[in-house]
Design a protein around this motif. Structure first.
Motif, PDB file in Angstrom:
ATOM      1  N   SER A   1     -19.000  -8.391  16.737  1.00 56.76           N
ATOM      2  CA  SER A   1     -19.967  -9.414  16.201  1.00 56.76           C
ATOM      3  C   SER A   1     -19.567  -9.927  14.934  1.00 56.76           C
ATOM      4  N   GLY A   2     -19.686 -11.085  14.695  1.00 55.85           N
ATOM      5  CA  GLY A   2     -19.118 -11.512  13.441  1.00 55.85           C
ATOM      6  C   GLY A   2     -20.090 -12.308  12.776  1.00 55.85           C
ATOM      7  N   THR A   3     -20.095 -12.886  11.427  1.00 51.10           N
ATOM      8  CA  THR A   3     -20.973 -13.453  10.749  1.00 51.10           C
ATOM      9  C   THR A   3     -20.338 -15.016  10.780  1.00 51.10           C
ATOM     10  N   GLY A   4     -21.515 -15.735  10.343  1.00 45.93           N
ATOM     11  CA  GLY A   4     -21.060 -17.275  10.314  1.00 45.93           C
ATOM     12  C   GLY A   4     -22.067 -18.173  10.980  1.00 45.93           C
ATOM     13  N   GLY A   5     -21.983 -19.169  11.235  1.00 46.97           N
ATOM     14  CA  GLY A   5     -23.081 -19.944  11.726  1.00 46.97           C
ATOM     15  C   GLY A   5     -24.485 -20.153  10.987  1.00 46.97           C
ATOM     16  N   ILE A   6     -25.141 -20.779  11.598  1.00 45.92           N
ATOM     17  CA  ILE A   6     -26.832 -21.065  10.903  1.00 45.92           C
ATOM     18  C   ILE A   6     -27.292 -19.457  11.418  1.00 45.92           C
ATOM     19  N   GLY A   7     -27.754 -18.864  10.512  1.00 40.46           N
ATOM     20  CA  GLY A   7     -28.552 -17.730  10.892  1.00 40.46           C
ATOM     21  C   GLY A   7     -27.715 -16.445  10.909  1.00 40.46           C
ATOM     22  N   GLY A   8     -26.489 -16.540  10.486  1.00 45.13           N
ATOM     23  CA  GLY A   8     -25.804 -15.318   9.961  1.00 45.13           C
ATOM     24  C   GLY A   8     -24.859 -14.595  11.495  1.00 45.13           C
ATOM     25  N   GLN A   9     -25.568 -13.871  12.068  1.00 43.01           N
ATOM     26  CA  GLN A   9     -24.782 -13.285  13.256  1.00 43.01           C
ATOM     27  C   GLN A   9     -24.383 -14.050  14.472  1.00 43.01           C
ATOM     28  N   ASP A  10     -23.129 -14.354  14.943  1.00 43.40           N
ATOM     29  CA  ASP A  10     -22.683 -15.082  15.982  1.00 43.40           C
ATOM     30  C   ASP A  10     -22.640 -13.910  16.996  1.00 43.40           C
ATOM     31  N   CYS A  11     -23.463 -13.703  18.242  1.00 48.43           N
ATOM     32  CA  CYS A  11     -23.388 -12.863  18.858  1.00 48.43           C
ATOM     33  C   CYS A  11     -24.029 -12.764  20.369  1.00 48.43           C
ATOM     34  N   VAL A  12     -23.803 -12.287  21.132  1.00 49.02           N
ATOM     35  CA  VAL A  12     -24.516 -12.278  22.410  1.00 49.02           C
ATOM     36  C   VAL A  12     -24.518 -10.660  22.784  1.00 49.02           C
ATOM     37  N   GLU A  13     -25.706 -10.339  23.726  1.00 51.99           N
ATOM     38  CA  GLU A  13     -26.093  -9.071  24.163  1.00 51.99           C
ATOM     39  C   GLU A  13     -25.955  -9.089  25.529  1.00 51.99           C
TER      40      GLU A  13
ATOM     41  N   GLY B   1     -26.954  -8.843  32.710  1.00 54.36           N
ATOM     42  CA  GLY B   1     -27.608 -10.093  31.683  1.00 54.36           C
ATOM     43  C   GLY B   1     -26.897 -10.249  30.416  1.00 54.36           C
ATOM     44  N   ILE B   2     -26.867 -11.543  30.193  1.00 59.23           N
ATOM     45  CA  ILE B   2     -26.126 -11.962  28.958  1.00 59.23           C
ATOM     46  C   ILE B   2     -27.222 -13.047  28.106  1.00 59.23           C
ATOM     47  N   ARG B   3     -27.595 -12.594  26.905  1.00 53.58           N
ATOM     48  CA  ARG B   3     -28.488 -13.413  26.106  1.00 53.58           C
ATOM     49  C   ARG B   3     -28.167 -13.425  24.713  1.00 53.58           C
ATOM     50  N   ASP B   4     -28.647 -14.569  23.960  1.00 56.83           N
ATOM     51  CA  ASP B   4     -28.329 -14.907  22.592  1.00 56.83           C
ATOM     52  C   ASP B   4     -28.949 -13.906  21.772  1.00 56.83           C
ATOM     53  N   SER B   5     -28.187 -13.217  21.021  1.00 53.69           N
ATOM     54  CA  SER B   5     -29.138 -11.911  20.032  1.00 53.69           C
ATOM     55  C   SER B   5     -29.982 -12.616  19.041  1.00 53.69           C
TER      56      SER B   5
END
Length: 66
Positions: free
Chosen positions: A12-24, A33-37
């Protein structure tokens, strides 16, 4: 019914609006299942185990880089 355990990528990285760019991801009764954290309550995508493996393989190869 057992509670789903969602795992966030260790890459997981940082960046974008809201901080963490990540999926779970989570193991589900009929697939994966895949979702936006950042928005876990908005739902998730369910893939068969085979489709999930194919997706991960293509991501690692860089086939889906935009």
């Amino acid at each position: 019914m057992s509670e789903r355990v969602w795992r966030k990528s260790s890459r997981s990285g940082t960046g974008g609006i809201g901080g963490q760019d990540c999926v779970e991801v989570a193991a589900l009764p009929k697939g994966r299942g895949i979702r936006d954290s950042k928005a876990p309550d908005t739902g998730h995508l369910t893939l068969t185990p085979t489709s999930f493996t194919q997706l991960i393989t293509r991501v690692k190869r860089g086939d889906l880089d935009l």
